[in-house]
Scaffold this motif. Structure first.
Motif, PDB file in Angstrom:
ATOM      1  N   LYS A 322       0.811  -1.210   0.000  1.00  0.00           N
ATOM      2  CA  LYS A 322       0.000   0.000   0.000  1.00  0.00           C
ATOM      3  C   LYS A 322       0.849   1.267   0.000  1.00  0.00           C
ATOM      4  CE  LYS A 322      -3.908  -2.037   2.494  1.00  0.00           C
ATOM      5  NZ  LYS A 322      -4.774  -1.903   3.700  1.00  0.00           N
ATOM      6  N   MET A 323       2.095   1.158   0.438  1.00  0.00           N
ATOM      7  CA  MET A 323       2.986   2.312   0.429  1.00  0.00           C
ATOM      8  C   MET A 323       3.557   2.589  -0.957  1.00  0.00           C
ATOM      9  SD  MET A 323       3.557   3.857   3.427  1.00  0.00           S
ATOM     10  CE  MET A 323       5.222   4.490   3.271  1.00  0.00           C
ATOM     11  N   SER A 324       3.418   1.643  -1.871  1.00  0.00           N
ATOM     12  CA  SER A 324       4.049   1.774  -3.185  1.00  0.00           C
ATOM     13  C   SER A 324       3.151   2.486  -4.186  1.00  0.00           C
ATOM     14  CB  SER A 324       4.413   0.390  -3.729  1.00  0.00           C
ATOM     15  OG  SER A 324       3.246  -0.400  -3.916  1.00  0.00           O
ATOM     16  N   ASP A 325       3.777   3.166  -5.132  1.00  0.00           N
ATOM     17  CA  ASP A 325       3.060   3.783  -6.240  1.00  0.00           C
ATOM     18  C   ASP A 325       2.856   2.762  -7.359  1.00  0.00           C
ATOM     19  OD1 ASP A 325       2.760   6.390  -5.211  1.00  0.00           O
ATOM     20  OD2 ASP A 325       4.846   6.845  -5.686  1.00  0.00           O
ATOM     21  N   HIS A 326       2.275   3.222  -8.460  1.00  0.00           N
ATOM     22  CA  HIS A 326       2.082   2.361  -9.622  1.00  0.00           C
ATOM     23  C   HIS A 326       3.438   1.865 -10.124  1.00  0.00           C
ATOM     24  CE1 HIS A 326       0.277   0.704 -13.180  1.00  0.00           C
ATOM     25  NE2 HIS A 326       1.048   1.452 -13.963  1.00  0.00           N
ATOM     26  N   CYS A 327       3.497   0.594 -10.462  1.00  0.00           N
ATOM     27  CA  CYS A 327       4.715  -0.055 -10.983  1.00  0.00           C
ATOM     28  C   CYS A 327       5.817  -0.177  -9.937  1.00  0.00           C
ATOM     29  CB  CYS A 327       5.262   0.672 -12.213  1.00  0.00           C
ATOM     30  SG  CYS A 327       4.155   0.628 -13.638  1.00  0.00           S
ATOM     31  N   GLN A 328       5.487  -0.025  -8.656  1.00  0.00           N
ATOM     32  CA  GLN A 328       6.485  -0.199  -7.594  1.00  0.00           C
ATOM     33  C   GLN A 328       6.210  -1.431  -6.743  1.00  0.00           C
ATOM     34  OE1 GLN A 328       6.398   3.698  -5.545  1.00  0.00           O
ATOM     35  NE2 GLN A 328       8.519   3.940  -6.234  1.00  0.00           N
TER      36      GLN A 328
END
Length: 391
Positions: A322-328
């Motif tokens: 949930k802490m990651s952005d798109h493509c992370q």
């Protein structure tokens, strides 16, 4: 995605995903069966506790070696080829350790042993990063990727029990060199499982750079990294003093109960309840180890410890996602892995290097770490996470 539960999609559990999940299980088992058995062999050969701590700790330092290169490697070369090469080199290093273990003590150079453990950790880390943050993610549909991450790391968590269990049993019934052979067999089968799958070709990105945080460390997730490393350092401390097959067999039962608890107990619970409960249950297990000596407690403790560890691992993995952005997503997966392994490494080094393997001292330190972790999480980190999550 603020609910506690992860829906189960039958379509995820196809042949390819099973092969990759089992490949991950065997890869982690190959490592943890050595972590459980190398110290006892070094003690028998007269090594000091500090020397054992260095041999154990340098493996976990090695995990970081290819980290900033991993994103470049999986794009510059075919990702399966990177996995294959890292597994084969890890197999070669383990084979060298097997050869050296058959030599008399005077022929075994300590500097060489430390170097081999560092290299072993480097290729183990690269194999894990490629498998979890690339191969598994790229072979499932986007709607199933969170569940795939969740399930694949559970297989790695099972290895935390099955690896030491297999290593200790083989070491006691045969010898330590047979443990090294078993580790090699696990790596070979993991290699075969991955190569039974055909992965689609992916074009490398146009802004390809040799060193980057892509698929390595997720920026802005430092407090999650800290809390995971703190809690899993207790896992490392306990692993250092538990050397019975019964403990690891019961630990597996605790993991299975954690899966059921996730599914039926915490499905609609408050978001922080799962991690909080996990730390409390781990603390109860450690407290029982300090205050009780009955044989029945020896069965209860590993079940509680496995339950708590399983709950914490699953919840914090989802926090990272949930802490990651798109493509992370791959980057969040690798960061969670690094935090988890780092904590276990710190616990092992503390146990052998500073606490001199004194059981009572290790247990009190473990309890203290869990109390600090619980206070830190409930009073600060959870609210920090709520403010900074992206999904």
């Amino acid at each position: 995605m603020d609910t506690q539960n992860i829906p189960v999609h039958v379509r995820l559990w196809n042949k390819h995903f099973w092969l990759l999940a089992m490949a991950n299980l065997l890869l982690v088992m190959s490592s943890y069966m050595l972590i459980a058995t190398i110290p006892s062999q070094m003690i028998d050969r007269g090594y000091s506790m500090f020397q054992i701590a260095l041999v154990m700790g340098v493996f976990f330092i090695g995990i970081y070696f290819f980290g900033s290169l991993s994103g470049y490697l999986v794009q510059r070369y075919r990702r399966k080829n990177v996995y294959n090469l890292s597994i084969l080199l890890l197999l070669a290093v383990t084979g060298i350790l097997y050869y050296l273990s058959n030599l008399p003590f005077n022929y075994l150079d300590y500097t060489l042993l430390v170097s081999l453990r560092f290299i072993q950790g480097a290729f183990y880390g690269l194999s894990q990063l490629v498998l979890l943050s690339t191969l598994i993610i790229d072979t499932v549909e986007a709607v199933h990727r969170t569940e795939a991450n969740h399930a694949a790391t559970w297989f790695g968590r099972f290895a935390l029990s099955l690896g030491p269990l297999a290593g200790i049993m083989v070491c006691k019934t045969i010898n330590f060199t047979s443990v090294l052979l078993l580790s090699c067999v696990c790596l070979i089968v993991s290699f075969i499982f991955v190569n039974l799958i055909r992965f689609p070709f992916r074009m490398p990105s146009e802004d390809l750079t040799r060193f980057s945080f892509d698929r390595f460390l997720l920026k802005g997730s430092h407090w999650l990294f800290v809390i995971i490393a703190l809690v899993t350092s207790v896992v490392g401390l306990i692993l250092s003093i538990e050397h019975t097959p019964r403990f690891y067999g019961m630990l597996m039962i605790g993991f299975l109960i954690a899966i059921l608890a996730e599914r039926f107990v915490f499905a609609d619970a408050d978001l922080r309840s799962e991690a909080t409960t996990g730390m409390i249950v781990m603390g109860i297990a450690v407290l029982l180890m300090i205050t009780r000596e009955q044989e029945s407690i020896e069965n209860v403790v590993p079940i509680l410890f496995g339950l708590g560890t399983g709950l914490i691992g699953s919840r914090f993995l989802l926090f990272f996602i949930k802490m990651s952005d798109h493509c992370q997503r791959g980057t969040s997966q690798s960061t969670f892995l690094l935090a988890w392994e780092s904590g276990i490494g710190v616990g092992l080094v503390l146990s052998y290097g500073l606490l001199n393997l004194q059981h009572s001292l290790i247990l009190w330190v473990s309890l203290g770490i869990l109390i600090v972790s619980l206070i830190l999480y409930d009073c600060f980190i959870h609210s920090w996470y709520i403010k900074h999550k992206h999904r």
